[in-house]
Write an enzyme that holds these catalytic residues in place. Sequence first.
Site, short mmCIF file in Angstrom:
data_model
loop_
_atom_site.label_atom_id
_atom_site.label_comp_id
_atom_site.label_asym_id
_atom_site.label_seq_id
_atom_site.Cartn_x
_atom_site.Cartn_y
_atom_site.Cartn_z
N LYS A 1 0.80 -1.22 0.00
CA LYS A 1 0.00 0.00 0.00
C LYS A 1 0.83 1.27 0.00
CE LYS A 1 -4.12 -1.72 -0.19
NZ LYS A 1 -5.09 -1.34 -1.20
N1 PMP Z 1 -3.72 -7.75 1.24
C1 PMP Z 1 -3.70 -6.84 2.23
C2 PMP Z 1 -3.10 -7.22 3.53
C3 PMP Z 1 -4.27 -5.57 2.03
O1 PMP Z 1 -4.26 -4.66 3.03
C4 PMP Z 1 -4.86 -5.27 0.78
C5 PMP Z 1 -5.49 -3.92 0.57
N2 PMP Z 1 -6.79 -3.79 1.11
C6 PMP Z 1 -4.88 -6.25 -0.21
C7 PMP Z 1 -4.28 -7.47 0.06
C8 PMP Z 1 -5.60 -6.07 -1.53
O2 PMP Z 1 -5.09 -5.13 -2.41
P1 PMP Z 1 -6.04 -4.23 -3.30
O3 PMP Z 1 -6.79 -3.31 -2.38
O4 PMP Z 1 -5.13 -3.50 -4.21
O5 PMP Z 1 -7.00 -5.12 -4.05
#
Ligand code: PMP
Length: 444
Positions: free
Chosen positions: A44
Amino acid sequence: MKYVNHVSELIGNTPLIKLNSVTEGINATVLAKVEYFNPGGSIKDRIAEKLIDAAEASGQLKPGGTIVEPTSGNTGIGLALIAQQRGYRCIFTVPDKVAEDKRNTLKAYGAEVIVCPTAVAHVDPRSYYSVSDRLAKEIPGGFKPDQYSNLNGPASHYASTGPEIWKDTEGKVTHVVIGVGTGGTISGTGKYLKELSGGKVQVIGCDPKGSIYSKTETNSMPYLVEGVGRGDDFLPAAYNSDVVDEVIPVPDAESFEMTRRLAREEGLMVGPSCGMAAAAALKVAKDLPADAVVVVILPDGGRGYLAKVYNDAWMQAHGFLGDDASVKLADKVAFNPAGVPFVLENDSLVSARQSIEDSGLTSLPVMVKTPPVRIGHVIGTISLTQIDAAAPTATVKDILGAKPALVGSGQGVEVAKKLLASNDFALLLHDGEVEALLKPGQLS
Ligand code: PMP
């Protein structure tokens, strides 16, 4: 001298690491893109910088402004890193299922954290989405990046994650497997890899079984893996299904098991959404030839989850792991998931009292739907004492008591007896599903 001017300059360029042990019997090469190498510890960080840059450029975020975002933690850390450098205040709303360690991490970076209930609808004024909307409007200079609708999220993955995978595999990548939360990672990375490969790279999503992206259930079910999936029928704008070939549902039990295996067998101490993605990647890789190259993105590290997936007692009580008892509760107690007595969150106190009296107990679990249920459907307890003390106009939700005692199917009778000595009842769980309600005296 070799140095960077700020830690944010180290975002991105994470390594690909070959999986060697969990891939036994698989001919294809499976490479993990390990995102905990980012300075904030997760993927992130990549979007945080882009979201803030774009908001400054558009004038939505002005000097001295406040960033308000609903985030399960990782986006918050990324935003806090950048906000700190540029002098913004940060407020994050998080659902109460998010581990305390993770909330404390946000506070450590100087952010303010507001905890909201998990078991309410997206539109409910108490949800962590609604609370963030309200605060962003109320606070002067407030700005909500909204990672769910902000297309700068996928754009950051199109600009960095996708190109890194293409470059590091020298264009040999054949499949990418990516967990879907907001959908930003899969949409940006997927779009880039589809374009560069002329559509050849297979872009495979995964989500917790019960979430809407894979949609295996008619009604969504709460799952325990954090950061991925979605519980309501609302596809975020950050998710572009056009670049996704398939979405694989992964049950919590498989995600947790693979998470622990990655730490023990590969030296990769990662979060549960990583175990989920790796479990899906192995399903994809199983029948592929030796020249296939499967890249799986592992979004974060495991230190925020020490109280859950890496805690044997938590895993045992939720029915994901056995203990050393020779006779397990699963052998002694008949599972009857549909027969578990309950009170619904919207019941009147009159009907709640009736249900408790009918059960012969003095309290019952409070659920958001009728059984069979998963533990995420159970929001607390209600007792006759609480009802007696309540105002006549009170509702079940107003006087909700603590979460019930839990015991797992792989644990022994003694563990359950000990719990029942100090609790009115305990719920018996198998793989996170409520299978029975145990009453004192039942096991002797
Ligand atoms: N894994 C974790 C631990 C996350 O915090 C996130 C983000 N919410 C994701 C996967 C998924 O990524 P995205 O939001 O880009 O789909």
